[in-house]
Design a protein around this motif. Structure first.
Motif, mmCIF file in Angstrom:
data_model
loop_
_atom_site.group_PDB
_atom_site.id
_atom_site.type_symbol
_atom_site.label_atom_id
_atom_site.label_comp_id
_atom_site.label_asym_id
_atom_site.label_seq_id
_atom_site.Cartn_x
_atom_site.Cartn_y
_atom_site.Cartn_z
ATOM 1 N N PRO A 217 30.453 38.238 33.502
ATOM 2 C CA PRO A 217 31.422 38.135 32.415
ATOM 3 C C PRO A 217 30.785 38.144 31.027
ATOM 4 C CG PRO A 217 31.086 35.987 33.410
ATOM 5 C CD PRO A 217 30.291 36.960 34.215
ATOM 6 N N ARG B 275 36.212 45.004 34.749
ATOM 7 C CA ARG B 275 35.132 44.886 35.736
ATOM 8 C C ARG B 275 35.626 45.256 37.124
ATOM 9 N NH1 ARG B 275 34.277 39.809 33.574
ATOM 10 N NH2 ARG B 275 34.477 38.813 35.615
ATOM 11 N N GLN B 276 36.815 44.761 37.496
ATOM 12 C CA GLN B 276 37.337 45.038 38.833
ATOM 13 C C GLN B 276 37.580 46.529 39.052
ATOM 14 O OE1 GLN B 276 40.673 42.311 38.793
ATOM 15 N NE2 GLN B 276 39.543 40.769 39.967
ATOM 16 N N GLN C 220 37.928 40.818 32.906
ATOM 17 C CA GLN C 220 37.854 40.835 34.370
ATOM 18 C C GLN C 220 38.528 42.074 34.967
ATOM 19 O OE1 GLN C 220 39.377 37.330 36.257
ATOM 20 N NE2 GLN C 220 38.852 38.041 38.312
#
Length: 198
Positions: free
Chosen positions: A37, A19-20, A16
């Motif tokens: 995800p 990705r952020q 995560q």
């Protein structure tokens, strides 16, 4: 080249935090971003809503469940001609070679600088010809599609023949027909057409 909000990036990574940070980088560069995800979540999204003409996928190559390479094969199987850029923290050269051989647009090792990712995406979008590939792929028969899947997996005609319970000569005929339909003279051209890089 300047990105516009009609350029969508599908971001697939099981971490995560990664990705952020990518979302922030890509949105600053004016890309529309959708993140997932895992590969199956992306495939569900693509089945639910057709991707826009200008899009690409940025995916981790090693993920739990379906790997990036398995995602690549599934996209071909579904006739989805979307440029695919792999990222990995493993620096696995054999995987990189295999991904590029099967038509990946690029391969980037983590950690990377933001301009490298943005440039890779812009290059992939500039060389993408989705309509040609998807229209040609739609013209293939079911058996030609099965032979194509075998070719994209790097299998020899004899192996494809054994798996499909047909003769190697029949595989050669299907192979010749599908390459003619896709306008390819060899496997390199074939992978470019299949993945929209012609």
């Amino acid at each position: 080249m300047t990105a516009t909000l009609d350029s969508r990036v599908y971001l697939v990574d099981d971490h995560q935090e990664f990705r952020q940070s990518c979302i922030w980088i890509l949105e600053q560069a004016n890309f529309q971003v959708r993140d997932f995800p895992n590969a199956l979540a992306l495939l569900k999204e693509l089945a639910r809503e057709a991707p826009p003409a200008r899009c690409c996928i940025v995916s981790d190559i090693r993920m739990p469940g379906m790997s990036g390479l398995e995602l690549q094969t599934e996209l071909v199987h579904r006739g989805l001609s979307i440029p695919l850029i792999f990222v990995t923290g493993h620096g696995d050269v054999p995987l990189a070679v295999d991904a590029m051989r099967h038509g990946a647009a690029n391969f980037i090792e983590k950690p990377f600088d933001a301009p490298l990712l943005i440039d890779a995406i812009q290059t992939a979008l500039a060389h993408h010809a989705p309509q040609t590939a998807s229209t040609a792929l739609a013209s293939l028969t079911r058996r030609e599609r099965q032979v194509l899947d075998g070719i994209m997996s790097g299998k020899l005609n004899k192996v494809i023949a054994d798996e499909l319970s047909i003769s190697p000569k029949t595989v050669e005929l299907h192979r010749s027909n599908l390459m003619a339909k896709l306008g390819a003279h060899n496997v390199v051209e074939l992978t470019r057409v299949v993945l929209g890089q012609n």
